[in-house]
Design a protein around this motif. Sequence first.
Motif, PDB file in Angstrom:
ATOM      1  N   GLN A 178      12.339-146.323  27.327  1.00 50.25           N
ATOM      2  CA  GLN A 178      11.692-145.939  28.574  1.00 50.25           C
ATOM      3  C   GLN A 178      12.734-145.594  29.635  1.00 50.25           C
ATOM      4  OE1 GLN A 178       8.848-148.768  30.075  1.00 50.25           O
ATOM      5  NE2 GLN A 178       8.411-147.554  31.896  1.00 50.25           N
ATOM      6  N   LYS A 179      13.795-146.356  29.691  1.00 53.43           N
ATOM      7  CA  LYS A 179      14.862-146.095  30.661  1.00 53.43           C
ATOM      8  C   LYS A 179      15.448-144.694  30.454  1.00 53.43           C
ATOM      9  CE  LYS A 179      19.352-147.815  32.134  1.00 53.43           C
ATOM     10  NZ  LYS A 179      20.438-148.775  31.887  1.00 53.43           N
ATOM     11  N   ASN A 180      15.706-144.341  29.199  1.00 50.35           N
ATOM     12  CA  ASN A 180      16.240-143.006  28.897  1.00 50.35           C
ATOM     13  C   ASN A 180      15.229-141.906  29.203  1.00 50.35           C
ATOM     14  OD1 ASN A 180      18.537-144.304  27.989  1.00 50.35           O
ATOM     15  ND2 ASN A 180      18.162-143.890  25.831  1.00 50.35           N
ATOM     16  N   ALA A 181      13.962-142.177  28.938  1.00 47.40           N
ATOM     17  CA  ALA A 181      12.910-141.191  29.239  1.00 47.40           C
ATOM     18  C   ALA A 181      12.830-140.947  30.743  1.00 47.40           C
ATOM     19  CB  ALA A 181      11.566-141.661  28.696  1.00 47.40           C
ATOM     20  N   GLU A 182      12.954-142.011  31.526  1.00 47.04           N
ATOM     21  CA  GLU A 182      12.930-141.863  32.987  1.00 47.04           C
ATOM     22  C   GLU A 182      14.157-141.095  33.481  1.00 47.04           C
ATOM     23  OE1 GLU A 182      12.473-145.894  34.357  1.00 47.04           O
ATOM     24  OE2 GLU A 182      10.374-145.969  33.734  1.00 47.04           O
ATOM     25  N   ALA A 183      15.316-141.369  32.883  1.00 51.28           N
ATOM     26  CA  ALA A 183      16.536-140.643  33.267  1.00 51.28           C
ATOM     27  C   ALA A 183      16.408-139.161  32.920  1.00 51.28           C
ATOM     28  CB  ALA A 183      17.753-141.247  32.568  1.00 51.28           C
ATOM     29  N   PHE A 184      15.811-138.867  31.777  1.00 53.52           N
ATOM     30  CA  PHE A 184      15.595-137.477  31.372  1.00 53.52           C
ATOM     31  C   PHE A 184      14.619-136.792  32.330  1.00 53.52           C
ATOM     32  CE2 PHE A 184      13.531-134.368  28.310  1.00 53.52           C
ATOM     33  CZ  PHE A 184      14.563-133.456  28.344  1.00 53.52           C
ATOM     34  N   MET A 185      13.580-137.495  32.710  1.00 53.36           N
ATOM     35  CA  MET A 185      12.613-136.946  33.668  1.00 53.36           C
ATOM     36  C   MET A 185      13.300-136.656  35.000  1.00 53.36           C
ATOM     37  SD  MET A 185       9.553-135.948  34.052  1.00 53.36           S
ATOM     38  CE  MET A 185       9.145-135.090  35.545  1.00 53.36           C
ATOM     39  N   ASP A 186      14.148-137.563  35.457  1.00 53.82           N
ATOM     40  CA  ASP A 186      14.894-137.339  36.702  1.00 53.82           C
ATOM     41  C   ASP A 186      15.784-136.103  36.592  1.00 53.82           C
ATOM     42  OD1 ASP A 186      13.734-139.591  37.830  1.00 53.82           O
ATOM     43  OD2 ASP A 186      15.480-140.874  37.486  1.00 53.82           O
ATOM     44  N   LEU A 187      16.454-135.954  35.456  1.00 54.62           N
ATOM     45  CA  LEU A 187      17.327-134.800  35.238  1.00 54.62           C
ATOM     46  C   LEU A 187      16.530-133.492  35.271  1.00 54.62           C
ATOM     47  CD1 LEU A 187      20.104-133.567  34.298  1.00 54.62           C
ATOM     48  CD2 LEU A 187      19.289-133.946  31.959  1.00 54.62           C
ATOM     49  N   MET A 188      15.376-133.491  34.628  1.00 54.44           N
ATOM     50  CA  MET A 188      14.602-132.254  34.494  1.00 54.44           C
ATOM     51  C   MET A 188      13.701-131.957  35.688  1.00 54.44           C
ATOM     52  SD  MET A 188      15.984-131.325  31.805  1.00 54.44           S
ATOM     53  CE  MET A 188      15.214-129.732  31.883  1.00 54.44           C
ATOM     54  N   SER A 189      13.435-132.922  36.522  1.00 57.66           N
ATOM     55  CA  SER A 189      12.510-132.708  37.647  1.00 57.66           C
ATOM     56  C   SER A 189      13.002-131.650  38.631  1.00 57.66           C
ATOM     57  CB  SER A 189      12.239-134.027  38.368  1.00 57.66           C
ATOM     58  OG  SER A 189      13.420-134.503  38.969  1.00 57.66           O
ATOM     59  N   GLU A 198      13.222-120.816  36.648  1.00 53.32           N
ATOM     60  CA  GLU A 198      14.329-119.879  36.487  1.00 53.32           C
ATOM     61  C   GLU A 198      14.693-119.637  35.020  1.00 53.32           C
ATOM     62  OE1 GLU A 198      17.356-121.793  38.740  1.00 53.32           O
ATOM     63  OE2 GLU A 198      16.466-121.253  40.643  1.00 53.32           O
ATOM     64  N   ASN A 199      14.495-120.630  34.176  1.00 51.70           N
ATOM     65  CA  ASN A 199      14.909-120.540  32.784  1.00 51.70           C
ATOM     66  C   ASN A 199      13.831-121.166  31.905  1.00 51.70           C
ATOM     67  OD1 ASN A 199      16.240-121.927  30.334  1.00 51.70           O
ATOM     68  ND2 ASN A 199      17.745-120.390  30.949  1.00 51.70           N
ATOM     69  N   GLU A 200      13.302-120.403  30.970  1.00 51.61           N
ATOM     70  CA  GLU A 200      12.172-120.888  30.164  1.00 51.61           C
ATOM     71  C   GLU A 200      12.555-122.047  29.247  1.00 51.61           C
ATOM     72  OE1 GLU A 200       9.278-120.029  31.105  1.00 51.61           O
ATOM     73  OE2 GLU A 200      10.098-118.471  32.390  1.00 51.61           O
ATOM     74  N   VAL A 201      13.768-122.050  28.717  1.00 55.58           N
ATOM     75  CA  VAL A 201      14.188-123.157  27.852  1.00 55.58           C
ATOM     76  C   VAL A 201      14.229-124.454  28.658  1.00 55.58           C
ATOM     77  CG1 VAL A 201      16.054-124.097  26.433  1.00 55.58           C
ATOM     78  CG2 VAL A 201      15.445-121.674  26.239  1.00 55.58           C
ATOM     79  N   LEU A 202      14.785-124.386  29.848  1.00 59.17           N
ATOM     80  CA  LEU A 202      14.836-125.594  30.682  1.00 59.17           C
ATOM     81  C   LEU A 202      13.440-126.019  31.127  1.00 59.17           C
ATOM     82  CD1 LEU A 202      18.070-124.894  32.764  1.00 59.17           C
ATOM     83  CD2 LEU A 202      17.777-126.445  30.825  1.00 59.17           C
ATOM     84  N   MET A 203      12.558-125.053  31.334  1.00 62.91           N
ATOM     85  CA  MET A 203      11.174-125.407  31.671  1.00 62.91           C
ATOM     86  C   MET A 203      10.498-126.096  30.482  1.00 62.91           C
ATOM     87  SD  MET A 203      10.664-124.909  34.792  1.00 62.91           S
ATOM     88  CE  MET A 203       8.920-125.292  34.779  1.00 62.91           C
ATOM     89  N   ALA A 204      10.802-125.655  29.283  1.00 64.08           N
ATOM     90  CA  ALA A 204      10.242-126.309  28.090  1.00 64.08           C
ATOM     91  C   ALA A 204      10.738-127.754  28.011  1.00 64.08           C
ATOM     92  CB  ALA A 204      10.630-125.537  26.835  1.00 64.08           C
ATOM     93  N   TYR A 205      12.008-127.963  28.320  1.00 64.93           N
ATOM     94  CA  TYR A 205      12.535-129.335  28.337  1.00 64.93           C
ATOM     95  C   TYR A 205      11.877-130.159  29.448  1.00 64.93           C
ATOM     96  CZ  TYR A 205      16.139-128.733  24.770  1.00 64.93           C
ATOM     97  OH  TYR A 205      16.798-128.538  23.582  1.00 64.93           O
ATOM     98  N   LYS A 206      11.588-129.511  30.553  1.00 65.34           N
ATOM     99  CA  LYS A 206      10.888-130.218  31.631  1.00 65.34           C
ATOM    100  C   LYS A 206       9.500-130.664  31.160  1.00 65.34           C
ATOM    101  CE  LYS A 206       9.563-129.858  36.488  1.00 65.34           C
ATOM    102  NZ  LYS A 206       9.695-129.057  37.713  1.00 65.34           N
ATOM    103  N   GLY A 207       8.796-129.775  30.471  1.00 65.89           N
ATOM    104  CA  GLY A 207       7.501-130.146  29.903  1.00 65.89           C
ATOM    105  C   GLY A 207       7.642-131.296  28.917  1.00 65.89           C
ATOM    106  N   ALA A 208       8.687-131.247  28.106  1.00 65.69           N
ATOM    107  CA  ALA A 208       8.945-132.324  27.146  1.00 65.69           C
ATOM    108  C   ALA A 208       9.218-133.641  27.868  1.00 65.69           C
ATOM    109  CB  ALA A 208      10.123-131.955  26.250  1.00 65.69           C
ATOM    110  N   ALA A 209       9.937-133.568  28.975  1.00 75.54           N
ATOM    111  CA  ALA A 209      10.235-134.779  29.748  1.00 75.54           C
ATOM    112  C   ALA A 209       8.946-135.426  30.255  1.00 75.54           C
ATOM    113  CB  ALA A 209      11.158-134.450  30.923  1.00 75.54           C
ATOM    114  N   ILE A 210       8.013-134.607  30.680  1.00 78.92           N
ATOM    115  CA  ILE A 210       6.735-135.134  31.181  1.00 78.92           C
ATOM    116  C   ILE A 210       5.931-135.753  30.044  1.00 78.92           C
ATOM    117  CG2 ILE A 210       4.553-134.516  32.302  1.00 78.92           C
ATOM    118  CD1 ILE A 210       6.216-132.327  33.837  1.00 78.92           C
TER     119      ILE A 210
END
Length: 161
Positions: A33-44, A49-61
């Motif tokens: 959970q700690k890593n998932a929250e850190a990933f969410m913070d990174l991607m928020s 601007e970039n579809e790959v990064l947006m896909a990772y943002k969706g994955a983070a959520i």
Amino acid sequence: MKLVTTFLLSFFAFICQELPNVRQSYVDASKSQKNAEAFMDLMSNYNKENEVLMAYKGAAITLKAKYAKQIKFKKSLFIEGVKILESALKKQPNNFEIRLIRLSIQENSPKILNYKSNIDEDKKLLLSNFDKQNPSLKEFIKKFIIQSNSFSDKEKERILN
């Protein structure tokens, strides 16, 4: 013209440097959970601007949904993440990395969420286009395929050799 070219090159260089960090954070996010929250913070901070990064943002959520306490909130987070991921995929339907992200989410999502219908399609694209990818992405994909339940031993062997 030089200003536009400089901007585009700077942006592309930033994305190329950022992706390995985002990829590793995505892998780590599934472990706690700690890593998932850190990933969410990174991607928020990423926007459209970039579809790959947006896909990772969706994955983070969607990963954030995994740790939510209330079922209704879990489902709404998951749906929000999937919408962002599918939007990125709609804009770039043949993007190899976005397909990998979707496959990893569908493979690991609970059956009750009914988000597993593209596993075979994404797997086929990954296998057929693997050799065309850059070395960094190939290595990332290999690591995913090794641990994946969607790929047969024969398919895994083909990718690893």
